[in-house]
Write a protein that holds these residues in place. Structure first.
Motif, PDB file in Angstrom:
ATOM      1  N   VAL A 208      -8.098  68.315 -34.869  1.00  0.00           N
ATOM      2  CA  VAL A 208      -8.514  69.034 -35.385  1.00  0.00           C
ATOM      3  C   VAL A 208      -9.377  68.950 -35.780  1.00  0.00           C
ATOM      4  O   VAL A 208     -10.916  69.891 -36.517  1.00  0.00           O
ATOM      5  CB  VAL A 208      -7.348  69.829 -35.090  1.00  0.00           C
ATOM      6  N   ALA A 209      -9.095  68.076 -37.289  1.00  0.00           N
ATOM      7  CA  ALA A 209      -9.436  67.702 -38.599  1.00  0.00           C
ATOM      8  C   ALA A 209     -11.259  66.180 -38.198  1.00  0.00           C
ATOM      9  O   ALA A 209     -11.519  66.103 -36.913  1.00  0.00           O
ATOM     10  CB  ALA A 209      -8.574  66.658 -39.404  1.00  0.00           C
ATOM     11  N   ASP A 210     -11.929  66.592 -38.553  1.00  0.00           N
ATOM     12  CA  ASP A 210     -13.200  65.817 -39.128  1.00  0.00           C
ATOM     13  C   ASP A 210     -12.815  64.353 -40.325  1.00  0.00           C
ATOM     14  O   ASP A 210     -13.237  63.829 -39.911  1.00  0.00           O
ATOM     15  CB  ASP A 210     -14.149  66.823 -40.173  1.00  0.00           C
ATOM     16  N   TYR A 211     -11.716  64.962 -40.310  1.00  0.00           N
ATOM     17  CA  TYR A 211     -12.199  63.692 -41.622  1.00  0.00           C
ATOM     18  C   TYR A 211     -10.218  64.354 -42.367  1.00  0.00           C
ATOM     19  O   TYR A 211      -8.986  64.841 -42.573  1.00  0.00           O
ATOM     20  CB  TYR A 211     -12.539  64.040 -43.259  1.00  0.00           C
ATOM     21  N   GLY A 212      -9.383  62.520 -41.925  1.00  0.00           N
ATOM     22  CA  GLY A 212      -8.566  62.821 -43.080  1.00  0.00           C
ATOM     23  C   GLY A 212      -7.975  61.710 -43.732  1.00  0.00           C
ATOM     24  O   GLY A 212      -7.875  60.453 -44.336  1.00  0.00           O
ATOM     25  N   TYR A 213      -6.299  62.242 -44.813  1.00  0.00           N
ATOM     26  CA  TYR A 213      -5.686  61.242 -45.587  1.00  0.00           C
ATOM     27  C   TYR A 213      -4.727  61.136 -45.736  1.00  0.00           C
ATOM     28  O   TYR A 213      -3.846  61.836 -45.123  1.00  0.00           O
ATOM     29  CB  TYR A 213      -6.008  62.129 -47.134  1.00  0.00           C
ATOM     30  N   VAL A 214      -4.129  59.520 -45.565  1.00  0.00           N
ATOM     31  CA  VAL A 214      -2.663  59.437 -45.693  1.00  0.00           C
ATOM     32  C   VAL A 214      -1.971  59.711 -46.734  1.00  0.00           C
ATOM     33  O   VAL A 214      -2.112  58.272 -47.157  1.00  0.00           O
ATOM     34  CB  VAL A 214      -2.624  58.564 -44.780  1.00  0.00           C
ATOM     35  N   LEU A 215      -0.782  60.283 -47.158  1.00  0.00           N
ATOM     36  CA  LEU A 215      -1.078  60.584 -48.513  1.00  0.00           C
ATOM     37  C   LEU A 215       1.034  60.022 -48.066  1.00  0.00           C
ATOM     38  O   LEU A 215       1.242  60.379 -47.526  1.00  0.00           O
ATOM     39  CB  LEU A 215      -0.501  62.125 -49.126  1.00  0.00           C
TER      40      LEU A 215
END
Length: 245
Positions: A208-215
């Motif tokens: 669903v997202a446009d951009y992502g971060y992995v924390l």
């Protein structure tokens, strides 16, 4: 796109324990950005720090720029007034109050500010969540888990936010309800609101997202276009439960 949120070198400590390493992220207007990662990685801590909702034991440093405002060090009330809304993991509804009254509480800041049309988002919420309209006279405590999540989302939307921050919206919900919640999150994007989505269900979040971060362990391990992250071998093997050949 216009830059809506710029977070720079955000750090969080609980006493002497560092819960979040210097973290930077950004969101543009109308964008869905997700933060995925394992339990205990610092995802909720990061979200609460951005919202100004850290517990009293927490301290933070770094910059939070929202629109043209520097909200670093600002109280949660100022952040809400500027256009941020947080839907916490525990949802925090008023169980003995009716569904409609819970929704109206979401627009209380607008009412306090003298906005005569403070309840004008009600039709938007009922359009997104027809079940809430059907159950508007029921007590919130009688709703199912999925309906309570819908009510928490709807209450946040009553504030007419520019940025909606969601903390684990799929937590504890049945797979069919999770699918419905993420469909609604996708529809929310069409209303123009930007969304910062913290989520353990990496597959649904990246779809669903446009951009992502992995924390991971309090710091950003990876970032990129969501569709690219969904193809990254490390993400696939660690978070999607598949081995990519």
């Amino acid at each position: 796109m216009m830059r809506l949120l710029q977070v720079s070198r955000l750090e969080v400590f609980y006493g002497k324990v560092q819960a979040l390493q210097p973290t930077s992220l950004h969101i543009d207007s109308g964008q869905i950005v997700t933060v995925i990662g394992p339990n205990g990685a610092g995802k909720s801590t990061m979200l609460n720090a951005i919202a100004g909702a850290l517990p009293a034991s927490g301290t933070q440093s770094g910059d939070v720029i929202f629109g043209e405002q520097n909200l670093t060090g600002s109280a949660i009330e100022k952040r809400v007034a500027s256009g941020m809304s947080l839907v916490p993991e525990k949802r925090e509804l008023f169980a003995t109050m009716k569904v409609e009254d819970n929704l109206l509480l979401g627009s209380y800041r607008r009412y306090q500010a003298g906005e005569k049309d403070y309840a004008d988002q009600m039709h938007v919420v009922y359009d997104l969540f027809p079940r809430l309209k059907e159950r508007r006279q029921q007590q919130a405590g009688t709703l199912s888990g999925g309906e309570r999540q819908m009510l928490a989302l709807g209450r946040a939307l009553m504030a007419k936010p520019r940025l909606l921050m969601l903390d684990e919206p799929s937590l504890g919900l049945a797979p069919l309800i999770v699918k419905e919640i993420f469909h609604i999150i996708h529809r929310l994007k069409q209303t123009g609101v930007a969304i910062l989505l913290v989520e353990q269900n990496a597959r649904a979040a990246l779809q669903v997202a446009d951009y992502g971060y992995v924390l991971e362990t309090g710091s950003i391990a990876l970032e990129g276009v969501a569709s690219d992250l969904a193809q990254d071998q490390r993400v696939v093997e660690t978070y999607l439960g598949l081995v990519k050949k």
